[in-house]
Design an enzyme around this catalytic site. Structure first.
Site, PDB file in Angstrom:
ATOM      1  N   THR A   1       0.529  -1.636  -0.375  1.00  0.00           N
ATOM      2  CA  THR A   1      -0.109  -0.084  -0.102  1.00  0.00           C
ATOM      3  C   THR A   1       0.643   1.179   0.283  1.00  0.00           C
ATOM      4  OG1 THR A   1      -1.562   1.503   1.546  1.00  0.00           O
ATOM      5  CG2 THR A   1      -0.238  -0.035   2.564  1.00  0.00           C
ATOM      6  N   ASP A   2       0.276   2.022  -0.409  1.00  0.00           N
ATOM      7  CA  ASP A   2       1.007   3.774  -0.474  1.00  0.00           C
ATOM      8  C   ASP A   2       0.944   3.874   0.528  1.00  0.00           C
ATOM      9  OD1 ASP A   2      -1.356   4.353  -0.368  1.00  0.00           O
ATOM     10  OD2 ASP A   2      -1.754   6.497  -1.786  1.00  0.00           O
ATOM     11  N   GLU A   3       0.526   3.433   2.056  1.00  0.00           N
ATOM     12  CA  GLU A   3       0.072   3.859   3.351  1.00  0.00           C
ATOM     13  C   GLU A   3       1.916   4.142   3.776  1.00  0.00           C
ATOM     14  OE1 GLU A   3      -3.033   3.265   6.007  1.00  0.00           O
ATOM     15  OE2 GLU A   3      -4.251   3.863   4.548  1.00  0.00           O
TER      16      GLU A   3
ATOM     17  N   TYR B   1      -1.939  -0.589  11.303  1.00  0.00           N
ATOM     18  CA  TYR B   1      -1.986  -0.609   9.428  1.00  0.00           C
ATOM     19  C   TYR B   1      -0.689  -0.875   8.746  1.00  0.00           C
ATOM     20  CZ  TYR B   1      -2.909  -1.717   5.194  1.00  0.00           C
ATOM     21  OH  TYR B   1      -3.666  -2.341   3.723  1.00  0.00           O
TER      22      TYR B   1
ATOM     23  N   LYS C   1       1.792  -3.677   6.933  1.00  0.00           N
ATOM     24  CA  LYS C   1       2.048  -3.722   6.280  1.00  0.00           C
ATOM     25  C   LYS C   1       3.649  -3.432   5.490  1.00  0.00           C
ATOM     26  CE  LYS C   1      -0.218  -4.771   2.889  1.00  0.00           C
ATOM     27  NZ  LYS C   1      -0.808  -6.161   2.380  1.00  0.00           N
TER      28      LYS C   1
END
Ligand code: NAD
Ligand code: DAU
Length: 342
Positions: free
Chosen positions: A125-127, A153, A157
């Site tokens: 994810t870009d997060e 979260y 990741k």
């Protein structure tokens, strides 16, 4: 080609399975999913009787089950979508995020090493890049942007991404990683912004907007994400990270207003509520690398994608009403009696 898809009863994994079955009808697709609250077997039900599709209910954290499946199937490619994916839940209870997202990834990659795999793809994810300031619209996440996570979260990741990179370097596991921006489309669990707002608006319930609603996300129609992963697993360079994003930045409040307008619901339903802890301000992905190397560009414009998505939720009320009522949790038991699963 035999493709193992983890988390295929969830939002993006199921869309990916539909994409692959349509595009490569001769491929065998094996889905492993533990059916957490976010997995809904109703989504995959139309596929259960297909000759070259198999569903197995098991957790990627269960080494014995994962090894057994690899022994039986000897997949050529594994695509790991399985994860705890909701930021708010990670703030309430981080531990299951670390178990599934990090340890589950390790167990899968160990099986890939043991049984041999042509490609292990980690759906990230870009997060993992953290956030960008609102007053610097010139800044974007590139693959070189350093990891700087905000929530349990995104930290979990990022941990999985680092582990995947380590398995590539240490063991030569043929790994690729993709980091995508916010997805929207059919089959998204109604706890995430867009489906929650659609479902609440249809029931004339309040639409909870965190803080002032000024946080920006870069929205991508789910099918475009699936196309990108398809390109990466077939042609992406081993050991590489690919960012995927739509160059479609929007404020949360504007999204909610669009949904009200499309559903002809009053904006008075909007309820500003307490902000998310550690709330990331802006995500914006630079997808130049995947465009340059694999020719990928998003195909669906937001105006079309959001209408298609709203229409899908209007035409598939039984799918989300079973979720709202909790009935969907009984589907595995019912289907496993009716047809042979596993
Ligand atoms: P989702 O929550 O809708 O689906 C997750 C699926 O994984 C569910 O079917 C669930 O049952 C399954 N699962 C959870 N724990 C498992 C376990 N231990 N073993 C086996 N299966 C398990 O998630 P999603 O939105 O479809 O996201 C899929 C992947 O894409 C995730 O890895 C997420 O981090 C990533 N991602 C999501 C987005 C987005 O906008 N939704 C954007 C970028 C990346
Ligand atoms: O960027 C990719 C990520 O996008 C994925 O890695 C995550 O799995 C996915 O859940 C998504 O994370 P977000 O936190 O951005 O998505 P969410 O739909 O939870 O929230 C989108 C924005 O809307 C965020 O700024 C918080 C806000 N929000 C969300 C909900 C659920 C609200 O204002 N109200 C809400 O009720």
């Amino acid at each position: 080609m035999n493709i193992l898809v983890t988390g295929g009863a969830g939002f993006i994994g199921s869309n990916f399975i539909f994409h692959m079955i349509k595009k490569y009808p001769d491929y065998r697709i094996v889905c492993i999913d533990s059916l957490t609250y976010a997995g809904n077997l109703a989504t995959l039900e139309p596929l259960l009787k297909r000759r070259n599709f198999r569903f197995v209910r098991a957790s990627i954290t269960d080494k014995a089950e994962v090894d057994k499946l690899f022994e039986e199937e000897k997949p050529d490619i594994a695509v790991n979508f399985a994860a705890e994916s909701h930021v708010d839940r990670s703030i309430e209870n981080p531990s299951v995020f670390l178990e599934t997202n990090i340890l589950g990834t390790q167990i899968l990659m160990d099986a890939c090493r043991k049984y041999g795999i042509k490609r292990y793809h980690q759906v990230s994810t870009d997060e993992v890049y953290g956030d960008l300031p609102l007053d610097r619209p010139d800044l974007f996440f590139t693959e070189e942007t350093s990891i700087h996570t905000s929530s349990p979260y995104s930290a979990s990741k990022a941990g999985a991404d680092l582990l995947a990179g380590a398995y590539y370097r240490t063991y030569g596991l043929p790994v690729t990683i993709s980091r995508c921006s916010n997805n929207y489309g059919p089959y998204q669990f109604p706890e995430k912004l867009i489906p929650l707002m659609i479902v609440n608006a249809l029931a004339d319930k309040p639409l909870p907007v965190y803080g002032k609603g000024e946080n920006v996300r870069d929205w991508l129609y789910v099918e475009d994400h699936c196309i990108a992963i398809d390109l990466i697993i077939h042609g992406g360079r081993i050991g590489e990270i690919y960012n995927i994003g739509g160059h479609n930045e929007m404020k949360n409040i504007d999204i909610v207003k669009i949904i009200c307008e499309e559903l002809k619901k009053p904006e008075s339903l909007i309820a500003y509520v307490a902000d998310r802890k550690g709330h990331d301000m802006r995500y914006a992905v630079d997808p130049a690398k995947i465009h340059r190397e694999l020719g990928w560009l998003p195909e669906t414009k937001f105006e079309d994608g959001i209408r298609r998505t709203i229409r899908w939720y209007l035409e598939n009320k039984s799918w989300w009403k079973e979720i709202v009522s909790g009935e969907y949790r009984n589907r595995y038991e019912r289907l496993s009696k009716e047809m042979k699963i596993n």
